[in-house]
Design a protein around this motif. Sequence first.
Motif, PDB file in Angstrom:
ATOM      1  N   ALA A  20    -104.489  38.022 -54.535  1.00 32.73           N
ATOM      2  CA  ALA A  20    -104.772  38.029 -55.970  1.00 32.73           C
ATOM      3  C   ALA A  20    -104.260  36.742 -56.618  1.00 32.73           C
ATOM      4  CB  ALA A  20    -104.133  39.246 -56.624  1.00 32.73           C
ATOM      5  N   ALA A  21    -103.068  36.302 -56.229  1.00 31.92           N
ATOM      6  CA  ALA A  21    -102.522  35.059 -56.781  1.00 31.92           C
ATOM      7  C   ALA A  21    -103.348  33.857 -56.324  1.00 31.92           C
ATOM      8  CB  ALA A  21    -101.070  34.887 -56.346  1.00 31.92           C
ATOM      9  N   ARG A  22    -103.825  33.899 -55.093  1.00 33.56           N
ATOM     10  CA  ARG A  22    -104.611  32.772 -54.565  1.00 33.56           C
ATOM     11  C   ARG A  22    -105.968  32.690 -55.265  1.00 33.56           C
ATOM     12  NH1 ARG A  22    -107.997  31.998 -49.845  1.00 33.56           N
ATOM     13  NH2 ARG A  22    -107.874  34.233 -49.481  1.00 33.56           N
ATOM     14  N   ARG A  23    -106.583  33.820 -55.529  1.00 29.59           N
ATOM     15  CA  ARG A  23    -107.900  33.822 -56.169  1.00 29.59           C
ATOM     16  C   ARG A  23    -107.836  33.422 -57.629  1.00 29.59           C
ATOM     17  NH1 ARG A  23    -110.110  39.300 -53.392  1.00 29.59           N
ATOM     18  NH2 ARG A  23    -110.594  38.383 -51.377  1.00 29.59           N
ATOM     19  N   LYS A  24    -106.731  33.705 -58.289  1.00 31.00           N
ATOM     20  CA  LYS A  24    -106.610  33.340 -59.704  1.00 31.00           C
ATOM     21  C   LYS A  24    -106.266  31.870 -59.888  1.00 31.00           C
ATOM     22  CE  LYS A  24    -105.350  37.878 -61.469  1.00 31.00           C
ATOM     23  NZ  LYS A  24    -104.332  38.677 -62.152  1.00 31.00           N
ATOM     24  N   GLY A  25    -106.010  31.176 -58.801  1.00 27.13           N
ATOM     25  CA  GLY A  25    -105.728  29.751 -58.891  1.00 27.13           C
ATOM     26  C   GLY A  25    -104.318  29.433 -59.334  1.00 27.13           C
ATOM     27  N   LYS A  26    -103.375  30.334 -59.109  1.00 27.12           N
ATOM     28  CA  LYS A  26    -101.994  30.109 -59.538  1.00 27.12           C
ATOM     29  C   LYS A  26    -101.188  29.319 -58.518  1.00 27.12           C
ATOM     30  CE  LYS A  26    -101.668  34.226 -62.385  1.00 27.12           C
ATOM     31  NZ  LYS A  26    -100.948  35.475 -62.653  1.00 27.12           N
ATOM     32  N   LEU A  27    -101.786  29.035 -57.376  1.00 25.45           N
ATOM     33  CA  LEU A  27    -101.063  28.344 -56.313  1.00 25.45           C
ATOM     34  C   LEU A  27    -101.636  26.949 -56.110  1.00 25.45           C
ATOM     35  CD1 LEU A  27    -101.011  31.259 -53.716  1.00 25.45           C
ATOM     36  CD2 LEU A  27     -99.246  30.676 -55.365  1.00 25.45           C
ATOM     37  N   ASN A  28    -100.773  26.041 -55.668  1.00 22.05           N
ATOM     38  CA  ASN A  28    -101.251  24.692 -55.361  1.00 22.05           C
ATOM     39  C   ASN A  28    -101.876  24.683 -53.963  1.00 22.05           C
ATOM     40  OD1 ASN A  28     -99.115  24.700 -53.602  1.00 22.05           O
ATOM     41  ND2 ASN A  28     -97.890  23.211 -54.733  1.00 22.05           N
ATOM     42  N   GLU A  29    -102.326  23.528 -53.518  1.00 18.91           N
ATOM     43  CA  GLU A  29    -103.075  23.419 -52.254  1.00 18.91           C
ATOM     44  C   GLU A  29    -102.247  23.860 -51.046  1.00 18.91           C
ATOM     45  OE1 GLU A  29    -106.413  22.478 -49.951  1.00 18.91           O
ATOM     46  OE2 GLU A  29    -106.254  22.373 -52.138  1.00 18.91           O
ATOM     47  N   ASP A  30    -100.999  23.403 -50.952  1.00 20.35           N
ATOM     48  CA  ASP A  30    -100.164  23.768 -49.806  1.00 20.35           C
ATOM     49  C   ASP A  30     -99.833  25.256 -49.795  1.00 20.35           C
ATOM     50  OD1 ASP A  30    -100.137  21.164 -48.904  1.00 20.35           O
ATOM     51  OD2 ASP A  30     -98.287  20.659 -49.982  1.00 20.35           O
ATOM     52  N   ALA A  31     -99.500  25.805 -50.951  1.00 23.78           N
ATOM     53  CA  ALA A  31     -99.189  27.231 -51.034  1.00 23.78           C
ATOM     54  C   ALA A  31    -100.434  28.061 -50.743  1.00 23.78           C
ATOM     55  CB  ALA A  31     -98.634  27.568 -52.410  1.00 23.78           C
ATOM     56  N   ASN A  32    -101.576  27.592 -51.179  1.00 26.95           N
ATOM     57  CA  ASN A  32    -102.825  28.292 -50.920  1.00 26.95           C
ATOM     58  C   ASN A  32    -103.098  28.363 -49.413  1.00 26.95           C
ATOM     59  OD1 ASN A  32    -105.183  29.608 -51.446  1.00 26.95           O
ATOM     60  ND2 ASN A  32    -106.260  27.820 -52.221  1.00 26.95           N
ATOM     61  N   ARG A  33    -102.874  27.277 -48.719  1.00 25.66           N
ATOM     62  CA  ARG A  33    -103.057  27.244 -47.263  1.00 25.66           C
ATOM     63  C   ARG A  33    -102.047  28.147 -46.562  1.00 25.66           C
ATOM     64  NH1 ARG A  33    -102.196  21.835 -45.918  1.00 25.66           N
ATOM     65  NH2 ARG A  33    -103.795  21.382 -47.447  1.00 25.66           N
TER      66      ARG A  33
END
Length: 69
Positions: A20-33
């Motif tokens: 849910a946090a990843r889809r809302k765009g609350k994470l940067n590129e490294d955290a998303n990976r």
Amino acid sequence: MKVVLILATLFVFVSMLLNAARRKGKLNEDANRAVAGLASSMRIFVYGLLFFVGIVCVAVAWQSLKSGA
């Protein structure tokens, strides 16, 4: 067995929160990976757990059929 089921439930819950946090765009590129990698490893664990439970159920059913005959 209770501990394994609780652990699997917690993994699914944490995975849902992280997705849910990843889809809302609350994470940067490294955290998303990192979240994507963690989610996939959690998914592999849960699938392995389901496979193990399935094998145990088949073994118990086979043993009960073998002893009943």
